[in-house]
Design a protein around this motif. Sequence first.
Motif, PDB file in Angstrom:
ATOM      1  N   GLU A  60       0.841  -1.192   0.000  1.00  0.00           N
ATOM      2  CA  GLU A  60       0.000   0.000   0.000  1.00  0.00           C
ATOM      3  C   GLU A  60       0.883   1.250   0.000  1.00  0.00           C
ATOM      4  O   GLU A  60       1.764   1.413   0.837  1.00  0.00           O
ATOM      5  N   THR A  61       0.654   2.130  -0.968  1.00  0.00           N
ATOM      6  CA  THR A  61       1.379   3.391  -1.032  1.00  0.00           C
ATOM      7  C   THR A  61       0.403   4.539  -0.852  1.00  0.00           C
ATOM      8  O   THR A  61      -0.737   4.473  -1.317  1.00  0.00           O
ATOM      9  N   PRO A  62       0.822   5.606  -0.183  1.00  0.00           N
ATOM     10  CA  PRO A  62      -0.079   6.739   0.043  1.00  0.00           C
ATOM     11  C   PRO A  62      -0.548   7.355  -1.272  1.00  0.00           C
ATOM     12  O   PRO A  62       0.170   7.352  -2.276  1.00  0.00           O
ATOM     13  N   TYR A  63      -1.762   7.865  -1.251  1.00  0.00           N
ATOM     14  CA  TYR A  63      -2.294   8.558  -2.418  1.00  0.00           C
ATOM     15  C   TYR A  63      -1.537   9.864  -2.595  1.00  0.00           C
ATOM     16  O   TYR A  63      -1.472  10.695  -1.690  1.00  0.00           O
ATOM     17  N   GLU A  64      -0.949  10.056  -3.774  1.00  0.00           N
ATOM     18  CA  GLU A  64      -0.114  11.227  -4.024  1.00  0.00           C
ATOM     19  C   GLU A  64      -0.760  12.212  -4.992  1.00  0.00           C
ATOM     20  O   GLU A  64      -0.134  13.182  -5.415  1.00  0.00           O
ATOM     21  N   GLY A  65      -2.026  11.967  -5.331  1.00  0.00           N
ATOM     22  CA  GLY A  65      -2.711  12.885  -6.232  1.00  0.00           C
ATOM     23  C   GLY A  65      -2.933  14.238  -5.579  1.00  0.00           C
ATOM     24  O   GLY A  65      -3.085  14.347  -4.360  1.00  0.00           O
ATOM     25  N   LYS A  66      -2.939  15.278  -6.394  1.00  0.00           N
ATOM     26  CA  LYS A  66      -3.114  16.636  -5.898  1.00  0.00           C
ATOM     27  C   LYS A  66      -4.535  17.117  -6.190  1.00  0.00           C
ATOM     28  O   LYS A  66      -5.000  17.021  -7.328  1.00  0.00           O
ATOM     29  N   PRO A  67      -5.239  17.619  -5.150  1.00  0.00           N
ATOM     30  CA  PRO A  67      -6.574  18.164  -5.390  1.00  0.00           C
ATOM     31  C   PRO A  67      -6.516  19.320  -6.386  1.00  0.00           C
ATOM     32  O   PRO A  67      -5.550  20.087  -6.421  1.00  0.00           O
ATOM     33  N   GLN A  68      -7.548  19.426  -7.190  1.00  0.00           N
ATOM     34  CA  GLN A  68      -7.640  20.533  -8.135  1.00  0.00           C
ATOM     35  C   GLN A  68      -8.213  21.762  -7.436  1.00  0.00           C
ATOM     36  O   GLN A  68      -8.717  21.681  -6.315  1.00  0.00           O
ATOM     37  N   ASP A  69      -8.141  22.905  -8.098  1.00  0.00           N
ATOM     38  CA  ASP A  69      -8.573  24.154  -7.472  1.00  0.00           C
ATOM     39  C   ASP A  69     -10.093  24.259  -7.364  1.00  0.00           C
ATOM     40  O   ASP A  69     -10.597  25.048  -6.574  1.00  0.00           O
ATOM     41  N   GLU A  70     -10.822  23.462  -8.125  1.00  0.00           N
ATOM     42  CA  GLU A  70     -12.276  23.579  -8.161  1.00  0.00           C
ATOM     43  C   GLU A  70     -12.914  22.976  -6.902  1.00  0.00           C
ATOM     44  O   GLU A  70     -12.726  21.802  -6.608  1.00  0.00           O
ATOM     45  N   GLU A  71     -13.682  23.796  -6.184  1.00  0.00           N
ATOM     46  CA  GLU A  71     -14.373  23.316  -4.993  1.00  0.00           C
ATOM     47  C   GLU A  71     -15.648  22.583  -5.387  1.00  0.00           C
ATOM     48  O   GLU A  71     -16.465  23.101  -6.136  1.00  0.00           O
ATOM     49  N   MET A  72     -15.822  21.359  -4.840  1.00  0.00           N
ATOM     50  CA  MET A  72     -16.997  20.550  -5.165  1.00  0.00           C
ATOM     51  C   MET A  72     -18.042  20.577  -4.055  1.00  0.00           C
ATOM     52  O   MET A  72     -19.244  20.508  -4.313  1.00  0.00           O
ATOM     53  N   LEU A  73     -17.605  20.672  -2.801  1.00  0.00           N
ATOM     54  CA  LEU A  73     -18.523  20.627  -1.670  1.00  0.00           C
ATOM     55  C   LEU A  73     -18.007  21.540  -0.573  1.00  0.00           C
ATOM     56  O   LEU A  73     -16.806  21.580  -0.301  1.00  0.00           O
ATOM     57  N   ARG A  74     -18.930  22.272   0.044  1.00  0.00           N
ATOM     58  CA  ARG A  74     -18.581  23.085   1.205  1.00  0.00           C
ATOM     59  C   ARG A  74     -19.747  23.083   2.184  1.00  0.00           C
ATOM     60  O   ARG A  74     -20.904  23.185   1.766  1.00  0.00           O
ATOM     61  N   VAL A  75     -19.456  22.914   3.451  1.00  0.00           N
ATOM     62  CA  VAL A  75     -20.505  23.005   4.460  1.00  0.00           C
ATOM     63  C   VAL A  75     -20.121  24.094   5.454  1.00  0.00           C
ATOM     64  O   VAL A  75     -18.945  24.254   5.806  1.00  0.00           O
ATOM     65  N   GLU A  76     -21.133  24.842   5.890  1.00  0.00           N
ATOM     66  CA  GLU A  76     -20.911  25.949   6.814  1.00  0.00           C
ATOM     67  C   GLU A  76     -21.853  25.825   8.004  1.00  0.00           C
ATOM     68  O   GLU A  76     -23.072  25.814   7.849  1.00  0.00           O
ATOM     69  N   ASN A  77     -21.260  25.690   9.179  1.00  0.00           N
ATOM     70  CA  ASN A  77     -22.024  25.652  10.443  1.00  0.00           C
ATOM     71  C   ASN A  77     -23.158  24.632  10.419  1.00  0.00           C
ATOM     72  O   ASN A  77     -24.232  24.868  10.984  1.00  0.00           O
ATOM     73  N   LEU A  78     -22.930  23.497   9.775  1.00  0.00           N
ATOM     74  CA  LEU A  78     -23.971  22.479   9.669  1.00  0.00           C
ATOM     75  C   LEU A  78     -24.210  21.848  11.041  1.00  0.00           C
ATOM     76  O   LEU A  78     -23.274  21.404  11.711  1.00  0.00           O
ATOM     77  N   THR A  79     -25.472  21.796  11.440  1.00  0.00           N
ATOM     78  CA  THR A  79     -25.818  21.321  12.784  1.00  0.00           C
ATOM     79  C   THR A  79     -27.064  20.448  12.738  1.00  0.00           C
ATOM     80  O   THR A  79     -28.042  20.772  12.063  1.00  0.00           O
ATOM     81  N   SER A  80     -27.012  19.339  13.446  1.00  0.00           N
ATOM     82  CA  SER A  80     -28.180  18.504  13.687  1.00  0.00           C
ATOM     83  C   SER A  80     -28.207  18.236  15.181  1.00  0.00           C
ATOM     84  O   SER A  80     -27.351  17.516  15.705  1.00  0.00           O
ATOM     85  N   GLU A  81     -29.141  18.864  15.884  1.00  0.00           N
ATOM     86  CA  GLU A  81     -29.155  18.836  17.344  1.00  0.00           C
ATOM     87  C   GLU A  81     -29.096  17.398  17.885  1.00  0.00           C
ATOM     88  O   GLU A  81     -29.831  16.525  17.449  1.00  0.00           O
ATOM     89  N   GLY A  82     -28.187  17.196  18.832  1.00  0.00           N
ATOM     90  CA  GLY A  82     -28.019  15.888  19.442  1.00  0.00           C
ATOM     91  C   GLY A  82     -27.111  14.963  18.663  1.00  0.00           C
ATOM     92  O   GLY A  82     -26.803  13.855  19.123  1.00  0.00           O
ATOM     93  N   GLU A  83     -26.645  15.408  17.456  1.00  0.00           N
ATOM     94  CA  GLU A  83     -25.810  14.536  16.615  1.00  0.00           C
ATOM     95  C   GLU A  83     -24.480  15.187  16.249  1.00  0.00           C
ATOM     96  O   GLU A  83     -23.422  14.624  16.467  1.00  0.00           O
ATOM     97  N   PHE A  84     -24.530  16.388  15.670  1.00  0.00           N
ATOM     98  CA  PHE A  84     -23.297  17.110  15.346  1.00  0.00           C
ATOM     99  C   PHE A  84     -23.583  18.607  15.338  1.00  0.00           C
ATOM    100  O   PHE A  84     -24.732  19.040  15.173  1.00  0.00           O
ATOM    101  N   TYR A  85     -22.477  19.401  15.501  1.00  0.00           N
ATOM    102  CA  TYR A  85     -22.646  20.839  15.708  1.00  0.00           C
ATOM    103  C   TYR A  85     -21.600  21.635  14.927  1.00  0.00           C
ATOM    104  O   TYR A  85     -20.416  21.305  14.940  1.00  0.00           O
ATOM    105  N   ASN A  86     -22.044  22.679  14.251  1.00  0.00           N
ATOM    106  CA  ASN A  86     -21.168  23.679  13.631  1.00  0.00           C
ATOM    107  C   ASN A  86     -20.031  23.048  12.825  1.00  0.00           C
ATOM    108  O   ASN A  86     -18.858  23.339  13.034  1.00  0.00           O
ATOM    109  N   ILE A  87     -20.420  22.195  11.888  1.00  0.00           N
ATOM    110  CA  ILE A  87     -19.435  21.526  11.041  1.00  0.00           C
ATOM    111  C   ILE A  87     -19.080  22.423   9.866  1.00  0.00           C
ATOM    112  O   ILE A  87     -19.954  22.899   9.138  1.00  0.00           O
ATOM    113  N   ASN A  88     -17.774  22.654   9.684  1.00  0.00           N
ATOM    114  CA  ASN A  88     -17.281  23.479   8.584  1.00  0.00           C
ATOM    115  C   ASN A  88     -16.120  22.764   7.895  1.00  0.00           C
ATOM    116  O   ASN A  88     -15.143  22.393   8.550  1.00  0.00           O
ATOM    117  N   PHE A  89     -16.233  22.561   6.605  1.00  0.00           N
ATOM    118  CA  PHE A  89     -15.112  22.050   5.810  1.00  0.00           C
ATOM    119  C   PHE A  89     -15.452  22.196   4.333  1.00  0.00           C
ATOM    120  O   PHE A  89     -16.604  22.427   3.962  1.00  0.00           O
TER     121      PHE A  89
END
Length: 507
Positions: A252-281
């Motif tokens: 097994e060798t580490p993945y050496e591919g480079k992400p491209q500049d195009e953003e495909m997904l972004r989440v901002e302050n995503l929250t589901s009470e009792g499950e997860f809070y203020n998720i950003n990536f």
Amino acid sequence: MKKRKADMSEYILRVKDIVKSFVGVKALQGVSLDIKKGEVHCLAGENGSGKSTLIKIVSGVYEKDSGTIEIDGEIQSNLTPIKAIRSGVQVIYQDFSVFPNLTVYENIAFNSELMDNRILANKNRFRQIAQEAVEKINFNVDLDAIVGDLSVADKQLVAISRALINNAKLIIMDEPTTALTQNEVKALFKRINDLKDQGISILFVSHKLDEVFEISDRFTIFRNGQNVFTGPTSELDNESFSYFMTNRKFQETPYEGKPQDEEMLRVENLTSEGEFYNINFSLNKGEILGIAGLLGSGRTELALSLFGMNEPDKGKIYIKNNEVEFKDVADSIEHGLGYVPEDRLTEGLFLEQSIGLNIVAANLPNLSGTMDTIDGEATENEITTWIDNLSIKVADPKLPVQTLSGGNQQRVVLGKWLATKPDVLILNGPTVGVDIGSKHDIHTILKELAEEGLAIIIISDDIPELITLSSRILLMRDGQINEEINSAETSVAELTEKISLDIDQVV
């Protein structure tokens, strides 16, 4: 008729030259296996190597064609499940064979009552039997709890407790860690070592290298129904273990591919009470992002919300810089998301349906012809394409998908979502329950897909898998992203330490 040997054997189990065929196909071709009293012995091999067949022969489910079986110094003939249990052999299968609608004490004591040929059940006797059993492994559980409501780890301990009431001398554990978190695995290993200290032998059936090296005293490896290695754990390393399993050399060798500049997904302050809070990536084209965390950290709940299966309470989701709100799964698919679930058997596949139908199941709207009928030629082409692209080993795509090995089933689930041509693919436990060869192949496929531009999120308990595949890892704890880790700058030991709680809290 049993024949007792004059001397007491140091082995609890010795099988020699076992042959078993099914409709002309030799599942076992003269295999042998011996297990010493009070040892943990690993039986390894890829899917189809003959491990399960031998287990069923030793436990009396299958009749061998030829060969000998010796349990605790006695030659066994006409072995049946009851005879095997009375000889001290207990098998704990992957599903644990528990009654989910019964209580803990009923599950534990039930077999004992059957073995004693009792006609009438006595609640007080049941409870006493169960209490004595759980005390043997210091299992703190509510005896009145319904087993279906227990965690996977506790269901497993119920099965172990049940085995011990029948004076088990050898406990066979078939893939016992498949659905366990890391901490649960550590807790199980502590219990296994306790059993070993009591003189009970364990046959540990697995293909997870790190686990079997940690817990096993000796190894036996099968390939294509034959013995290829038997010896102490100290004589094997990862490379030789993989080679004996697969007859292939790979690393097994580490993945050496480079992400491209195009953003495909972004989440901002995503929250589901009792499950997860203020998720950003954010996630870019061609990037593999890992998500790690203990069971209950919110990682799976986050994935389900991203895929439109659960609706978050607040926060925003962006696909290609456009804000989206998923009403349902069909909506998320239309926006270019795919999701390979944690449990392929109950969530990812229609087990009784054909391999081909499973591959195109999520893409049927795009395969429609005139008057809402399915375009047969386009469908056949789609099925053939993904069978070829993912190297799915299949005799006939019309066969039920449940006839395939675990690794090939996982490829079918992967193919189902790749057929929708997603921009973002979320994989929850992408190689759970698959053998070493299939795991390596799936890793290679994911790296190639990322190099072609697919944005991938991987949620996994397999720390080496996360480090090998992803460029960065989000560590979740208590429903929040606790830390972002550069995969190239961490080790398996370091990441494991960050994820794990003190094992004493879960034992």
